[in-house]
Design a protein around this motif. Sequence first.
Motif, PDB file in Angstrom:
ATOM      1  N   ASP A  96       0.866  -1.175   0.000  1.00 19.42           N
ATOM      2  CA  ASP A  96       0.000   0.000   0.000  1.00 19.42           C
ATOM      3  C   ASP A  96       0.906   1.230   0.000  1.00 19.42           C
ATOM      4  N   ALA A  97       1.081   1.834  -1.155  1.00 16.87           N
ATOM      5  CA  ALA A  97       1.987   2.974  -1.297  1.00 16.87           C
ATOM      6  C   ALA A  97       1.474   4.223  -0.600  1.00 16.87           C
ATOM      7  N   SER A  98       0.229   4.208  -0.153  1.00 17.98           N
ATOM      8  CA  SER A  98      -0.324   5.374   0.535  1.00 17.98           C
ATOM      9  C   SER A  98      -0.201   5.266   2.048  1.00 17.98           C
ATOM     10  N   ASN A  99       0.247   4.120   2.558  1.00 19.52           N
ATOM     11  CA  ASN A  99       0.334   3.902   4.004  1.00 19.52           C
ATOM     12  C   ASN A  99       1.795   3.821   4.425  1.00 19.52           C
ATOM     13  N   SER A 138       6.081   7.860  -4.275  1.00 21.49           N
ATOM     14  CA  SER A 138       6.517   7.682  -5.668  1.00 21.49           C
ATOM     15  C   SER A 138       7.269   6.348  -5.763  1.00 21.49           C
ATOM     16  N   GLU A 139       7.573   5.940  -6.973  1.00 21.39           N
ATOM     17  CA  GLU A 139       8.333   4.700  -7.159  1.00 21.39           C
ATOM     18  C   GLU A 139       9.700   4.782  -6.486  1.00 21.39           C
ATOM     19  N   ASP A 140      10.398   5.898  -6.643  1.00 24.24           N
ATOM     20  CA  ASP A 140      11.719   6.056  -6.016  1.00 24.24           C
ATOM     21  C   ASP A 140      11.615   6.002  -4.493  1.00 24.24           C
ATOM     22  N   GLU A 141      10.595   6.673  -3.932  1.00 20.65           N
ATOM     23  CA  GLU A 141      10.407   6.643  -2.477  1.00 20.65           C
ATOM     24  C   GLU A 141      10.120   5.236  -1.980  1.00 20.65           C
ATOM     25  N   LEU A 142       9.270   4.517  -2.695  1.00 19.05           N
ATOM     26  CA  LEU A 142       8.925   3.158  -2.284  1.00 19.05           C
ATOM     27  C   LEU A 142      10.157   2.254  -2.363  1.00 19.05           C
ATOM     28  N   GLN A 143      10.921   2.359  -3.445  1.00 18.87           N
ATOM     29  CA  GLN A 143      12.148   1.558  -3.550  1.00 18.87           C
ATOM     30  C   GLN A 143      13.087   1.861  -2.392  1.00 18.87           C
ATOM     31  N   TYR A 144      13.221   3.127  -2.044  1.00 22.17           N
ATOM     32  CA  TYR A 144      14.095   3.519  -0.934  1.00 22.17           C
ATOM     33  C   TYR A 144      13.621   2.890   0.374  1.00 22.17           C
ATOM     34  N   HIS A 145      12.344   3.054   0.692  1.00 19.58           N
ATOM     35  CA  HIS A 145      11.818   2.556   1.970  1.00 19.58           C
ATOM     36  C   HIS A 145      11.831   1.030   2.058  1.00 19.58           C
ATOM     37  N   LEU A 146      11.751   0.350   0.925  1.00 20.70           N
ATOM     38  CA  LEU A 146      11.796  -1.113   0.930  1.00 20.70           C
ATOM     39  C   LEU A 146      13.226  -1.643   0.777  1.00 20.70           C
ATOM     40  N   GLY A 147      14.195  -0.737   0.640  1.00 21.25           N
ATOM     41  CA  GLY A 147      15.590  -1.145   0.521  1.00 21.25           C
ATOM     42  C   GLY A 147      15.916  -1.797  -0.806  1.00 21.25           C
TER      43      GLY A 147
END
Length: 194
Positions: A96-99, A138-147
Amino acid sequence: MSLVDWSRQALAPLGRRQKEAKILFLGLDNAGKTTLLRILKDERLVQHQPTQFPTSEELRVGKIKLRAFDFSGRQIARRARPDYYTKVDAVAYLVDASNQERFAESKRELDALLSDEALANVPFLVLGNKIDIPHAASEDELQYHLGLTEFTTGKGKVNFADQTVRPLEVFMCSVIRKMGYGEGLQWISQYIKY
């Protein structure tokens, strides 16, 4: 080409054996796994109760006949997942990219899956869902947070000289708006062997 067009094109006679695959839909609760599976199955968007028990559906996506397994994302239900890891061809991991409050928990779960020996050579599609919500990552933010920033392998067809490299990519989507996940499923389908 939309996922619906892609699926219809695949229903034409293939001229060779159709691919068959076992794919697991994983992720935390409320990520959109069941909603995506229902849309892929019958193209309908309906309200669902939270998944309690593993369910499976047979469906076609592109040229692939899928046996798709949907699991509850609740903590207690995650323990039963390894029973289904045998002969898995792909994993679709929904987030969930919004949470953003649950990104750390989602990262821990994804890390555990990626390090599980039973899934060592299985391609992973990470779907950042709910991008229709204004504050979604964003895609970049999600990639960062998921490592995953240094570990994705590219959205085109990747020929791996080193067979130990696992296909892994992030695609952003909105399941309820029926956008983005088709590209991800097309991407992962190229790594499913006959």
